[in-house]
Design an enzyme around this catalytic site. Structure first.
Site, PDB file in Angstrom:
ATOM      1  N   LYS A 188       0.831  -1.220   0.000  1.00 20.05           N
ATOM      2  CA  LYS A 188       0.000   0.000   0.000  1.00 20.05           C
ATOM      3  C   LYS A 188       0.860   1.262   0.000  1.00 20.05           C
ATOM      4  O   LYS A 188       0.443   2.300  -0.502  1.00 20.05           O
ATOM      5  CB  LYS A 188      -0.999  -0.022   1.150  1.00 20.05           C
ATOM      6  CG  LYS A 188      -0.380  -0.039   2.550  1.00 20.05           C
ATOM      7  CD  LYS A 188      -0.170   1.318   3.133  1.00 20.05           C
ATOM      8  CE  LYS A 188       0.756   1.282   4.332  1.00 20.05           C
ATOM      9  NZ  LYS A 188       0.887   2.523   5.042  1.00 20.05           N
ATOM     10  N   ASN A 253       4.069   8.738   2.309  1.00 18.66           N
ATOM     11  CA  ASN A 253       4.168   8.189   0.952  1.00 18.66           C
ATOM     12  C   ASN A 253       3.286   8.975  -0.009  1.00 18.66           C
ATOM     13  O   ASN A 253       3.681   9.300  -1.119  1.00 18.66           O
ATOM     14  CB  ASN A 253       3.770   6.706   0.974  1.00 18.66           C
ATOM     15  CG  ASN A 253       4.774   5.892   1.765  1.00 18.66           C
ATOM     16  OD1 ASN A 253       5.854   5.611   1.286  1.00 18.66           O
ATOM     17  ND2 ASN A 253       4.420   5.551   2.999  1.00 18.66           N
TER      18      ASN A 253
END
Ligand SMILES: NC(=O)c1ccc[n+]([C@@H]2O[C@H](COP(=O)([O-])OP(=O)(O)OC[C@H]3O[C@@H](n4cnc5c(N)ncnc54)[C@H](O)[C@@H]3O)[C@@H](O)[C@H]2O)c1
Length: 330
Positions: A188, A253
């Site tokens: 993810k 991220n």
């Protein structure tokens, strides 16, 4: 009450150490960040998170041997530092207590999930577990309700995860699919970079929904190749974590991808964030796994091309969408 040896004192580490301590357990915190240990010892809290009220149940030690004497070990360092911490444990007498991994990543070079790295060093017979789910450190620090999976082939270790972490605002669910749970947390982070990047390029929610859905398919393909249960991807540690990281600018991220989409170089985006971006590290590992297993993973490969082949962001993005559309159905 358990005596917990905790390894790592970053954003997620201190959050989890505090959660365990607030649950009434005694935490002995070890870290290579001497300044953090010194500040906590003096009662000044964590230098980077001064607002976080640390439980008096936390004490510190820079002696790894002392950590290994506790009833259970919990780890939270970066994916790139994980092997060296396991090796230090091995050199200091080996793992003799249950070990719960909370970092997320796939090791570069070996292509091993962090859980598999631990197996390769300590042996598969060891009591090893993993905790993962939609758990942004900042929100957990502020006690926003969420949940995570305590995964292990051992029901005893699954239960240990519940005992340590479960609390009214942090519900813990049990699962035996440790590889599937570890894989979801690792992948993810790469998909989150793509989602942030799409926003940085000026695209809206439709694009992110497309990336999250197709990213989930890529996670499922890798899970199957790794021998995990592909349906684990549909749970909290898969789609759950993917949703939160794929839409939130609290995720490093996502923010990293956003900066890339806005035109920052990889180095300048990392400098701006000033902390580890696990998806950058794992995109290379996941790309190599795709090659090894002969899998079509256009989003993962697109992010790899941007980060490691200097492919222009817009070109890579257009290419990954085309490849995704041409992908063999799963
Ligand atoms: N931040 C979050 O919201 C969050 C949430 C869930 C999971 N995670 C995962 O937890 C892990 C840690 O994230 P973080 O946010 O705490 O990162 P961080 O950068 O804030 O802290 C990383 C920690 O790792 C330690 N470390 C790095 N290399 C080491 C080495 N060789 N030996 C010993 N210690 C070493 C550092 O000293 C530091 O204590 C990552 O894998 C991340 O994906 C983070």
């Amino acid at each position: 009450m358990k005596r917990v040896g905790f390894l790592g004192s970053g954003a997620w580490g201190i959050t989890l150490a505090n959660l365990i301590a607030q649950n009434g357990h005694k935490v002995l915190l070890w870290s290579i960040e001497e300044d953090v240990l010194a500040s906590i010892k003096k009662g000044r809290g964590h230098p980077k998170f001064p607002h976080l009220n640390l439980s008096p149940n936390i004490s510190v030690s820079s002696e790894l041997k002392e950590i290994l004497e506790q009833d259970v070990l919990v780890e939270c360092v970066t994916a790139s530092g994980f092997r060296s911490v396991c090796e230090k444990i091995q050199e200091s007498g080996g793992l003799k207590k249950p070990f719960i991994i909370t970092s997320k990543g796939i090791e570069q070079g070996s292509g091993l999930l962090l859980v598999e790295v631990a197996y390769s060093i300590f042996g598969k017979s060891q009591e090893i577990g993993c905790l993962s789910g939609p758990t942004l450190a900042k929100e957990v620090m502020e006690s926003h309700p969420t949940g995570a999976i305590s995964a292990s082939p051992s029901p005893v270790v699954q239960e240990l995860g519940v005992l340590l972490f479960d609390s009214p605002n942090f519900r813990v669910f049990k699962d035996k699919d440790i590889l599937g749970v570890a894989l979801g947390g690792a992948i993810k982070n790469v998909i989150a970079i793509a989602c942030g990047l799409s926003e940085g390029l000026g695209y809206g929610f439709n694009t992110r929904a497309l990336l999250i859905t197709k990213g989930l398919e890529e996670m499922g393909k890798l899970a199957k190749a790794k021998g995990a249960n592909p349906t684990t991807s549909f749970g909290l540690a898969g789609i759950g974590d993917l949703i939160v990281t794929g839409v939130s600018n609290l995720s490093r991220n996502y923010t990293f991808g956003h900066l890339l989409g806005k035109g920052h170089s990889k180095e300048s985006a990392k400098k701006e964030i000033g902390a580890v971006v696990e998806g950058e590290y794992t995109s290379l590992s996941a790309h190599n796994l795709a090659k090894d297993y002969n899998l079509e993973l256009p989003i993962i490969n697109g992010i790899y091309d941007i980060l490691y082949n200097n492919e222009p962001v817009k070109t890579a993005f257009t290419k990954l969408l085309l490849e995704e559309a041409n992908c063999t159905a799963t």
